[in-house]
Design a protein around this motif. Sequence first.
Motif, short mmCIF file in Angstrom:
data_model
loop_
_atom_site.label_atom_id
_atom_site.label_comp_id
_atom_site.label_asym_id
_atom_site.label_seq_id
_atom_site.Cartn_x
_atom_site.Cartn_y
_atom_site.Cartn_z
N MET A 1 -0.61 0.39 3.01
CA MET A 1 -1.09 0.33 1.57
C MET A 1 -1.26 -1.13 1.34
N SER A 2 -2.32 -1.57 0.48
CA SER A 2 -2.52 -2.93 0.05
C SER A 2 -2.67 -2.95 -1.24
N ILE A 3 -2.48 -4.13 -1.84
CA ILE A 3 -2.53 -4.48 -3.43
C ILE A 3 -3.37 -5.66 -3.47
N LEU A 4 -4.56 -5.33 -4.28
CA LEU A 4 -5.48 -6.63 -4.31
C LEU A 4 -5.09 -7.38 -5.68
N THR A 5 -5.16 -8.67 -5.08
CA THR A 5 -5.24 -9.68 -6.17
C THR A 5 -6.23 -10.81 -6.16
N PRO A 6 -6.70 -11.49 -6.93
CA PRO A 6 -7.86 -12.38 -7.00
C PRO A 6 -7.89 -13.04 -5.66
N GLY A 7 -6.76 -13.62 -4.98
CA GLY A 7 -6.76 -14.30 -3.79
C GLY A 7 -7.38 -13.63 -2.56
N ASP A 8 -7.51 -12.49 -2.55
CA ASP A 8 -7.77 -11.45 -1.57
C ASP A 8 -9.32 -11.49 -1.32
N ILE A 9 -10.04 -11.52 -0.26
CA ILE A 9 -11.44 -11.25 0.02
C ILE A 9 -11.48 -9.86 0.56
N ASP A 10 -11.74 -9.10 -0.39
CA ASP A 10 -11.73 -7.63 -0.44
C ASP A 10 -12.78 -6.84 -1.14
N HIS A 11 -13.45 -5.98 -0.83
CA HIS A 11 -14.64 -5.22 -1.41
C HIS A 11 -14.37 -3.97 -1.65
N ALA A 50 0.80 5.13 -3.81
CA ALA A 50 0.39 5.22 -2.69
C ALA A 50 1.21 6.55 -1.88
N GLU A 51 2.50 6.65 -2.35
CA GLU A 51 3.36 7.86 -1.64
C GLU A 51 2.87 9.22 -1.91
N SER A 52 2.04 9.33 -3.45
CA SER A 52 1.64 10.39 -3.94
C SER A 52 0.17 10.96 -3.58
N THR A 53 -0.33 9.98 -2.58
CA THR A 53 -1.88 10.22 -2.30
C THR A 53 -1.87 10.19 -0.64
N ALA A 54 -3.10 10.48 -0.45
CA ALA A 54 -3.34 10.47 0.97
C ALA A 54 -4.20 9.08 1.35
N LEU A 55 -3.70 8.00 0.50
CA LEU A 55 -4.55 6.96 0.75
C LEU A 55 -4.09 6.39 1.95
N GLY A 56 -4.61 5.10 2.79
CA GLY A 56 -4.34 4.74 3.95
C GLY A 56 -4.01 3.25 3.86
N ASP A 57 -3.33 2.83 5.17
CA ASP A 57 -2.92 1.50 4.88
C ASP A 57 -3.86 0.43 4.74
N SER A 58 -5.07 0.70 4.91
CA SER A 58 -6.28 -0.37 4.72
C SER A 58 -6.87 0.01 3.27
N ASP A 59 -6.45 0.99 2.41
CA ASP A 59 -6.90 1.43 1.08
C ASP A 59 -6.29 0.31 0.19
N VAL A 60 -6.79 0.25 -0.94
CA VAL A 60 -6.34 -0.68 -2.03
C VAL A 60 -5.83 0.13 -3.03
N VAL A 61 -4.45 0.18 -3.40
CA VAL A 61 -3.70 1.13 -4.25
C VAL A 61 -4.13 0.38 -5.90
N GLY A 62 -3.75 -0.58 -5.97
CA GLY A 62 -3.53 -1.21 -7.57
C GLY A 62 -4.11 -2.75 -7.36
N TYR A 63 -4.86 -2.97 -8.55
CA TYR A 63 -5.34 -4.52 -8.63
C TYR A 63 -4.77 -5.08 -10.13
N MET A 64 -4.04 -6.20 -9.95
CA MET A 64 -3.44 -6.66 -11.04
C MET A 64 -3.96 -8.33 -11.04
#
Length: 421
Positions: A1-11, A50-64
């Motif tokens: 699981m990953s959480i996306l914040t503005p500092g991340d380089i992630d598309h 994340a625990e309630s879905t089939a999202l993988g470790d590389s998927d982005v769960v939330g953005y704050m």
Amino acid sequence: MSILTPGDIDHRVPYFFLSYEPTPKYGPEDTGDPDEWVRAFFERLSRVVAESTALGDSDVVGYMDDERPRAGWSPRTAAALRSCRVFVPLYAPRYFVSERCGREWAVFARRVRRSVSESEQIKAIVPALWVPTPPPKVPAATEEVKFDAAAMGETYQRLGLYGMMRTDLSQAYEASVAELAQRIVDAAESSRVLPGEEMSYQAVHNAFTGYPRRKLQIVLAPAQRAPARSGAYYGGEDAEWNPYYPQSTTSLADYATDLVRNLEYAPEVLILRDSAEEVLGSQPPSAPAVLIIDPWAGDDPELLRQLRRLDDLDKPWIDIIVPWNRDDDQTYRLEGELARKLEEVLRRRLVEGRMSSRISARDTSTIEEFGRTLRAVVHRVGNQYLKHTTAHPPTGPQASRLRLRGPDGAENRINREDRDA
């Protein structure tokens, strides 16, 4: 699981976007992270989703979005708004007076309307109750979204998520987070929202503008820097003036704007040297105003000229505050001289006491005292504005169409003939 914040380089596409209005720092004693509770909630919600879905470790769960430019969105926030699957607004009175949050809502709601038929209810907006919010404070834009706080339990409805966290009702809090996570998952799986087009912050209309807020002008009058004055209190622009540095890291404009929003006004920040005609002209008042004058104004000839002009006007819907900082050695060393220069040009307002304007260092020697004074002054000028706009409507040929303001502060025009009829 990953959480996306503005500092991340992630598309990658975030599963949900948390929309919230940050809590301002209110003074030097407020040294911690004012949004630590929001961040803790976001991280817990992301994990449960994340625990309630089939999202993988590389998927982005939330953005704050915890990195906010002075104006507009960061590129990361704009991308997350255009692509997220579910929009989670954090309901609180502060949320619905936020220009930024109103525009975030508008961007996502536009995506939803492009994705579903008009008869379908919006499901991909899943509100979370952060602080109990009375119905009158919730704008009409939310009516298209199903929100039933009672269905989440009596404690959730009475305290909100923040209240449960602060009172250590861990069991009720965890149950509410689990229910909210399930609603987010259900919304993501049952409604596919099309990606949005790229839009600038300025091009997006605030969805909450129907909220009944009265306009109030915050007029800043910082002095052009005197040779004897430290530049630490002034930024590159007048709006960055911070007379309570270093105890406060927030500009006075941002601090006052947050406080005025909490008083249910729509603040407009003006710089006196750029807006003298609007503030000091002879036209009927368009809003109450608080003029915040730099104690060092006496060393700025142009600013003194404008203040003399103000002193000649009978405008009780404009009041003044002078922010003194007890920890500013430069100002306090010259307090008597600085005050004398201001009194010379503002004699009617300060010396003769025509208004209860604030020059005393006792009233504003700290940012907290400034805030208390500002609250009182806002209340006073708001009442004066209502009194004078009601008692003294415009006259003459130029008033063939009258400007009337309703309880929401919105301006309406009617023909004088229609009114007389």
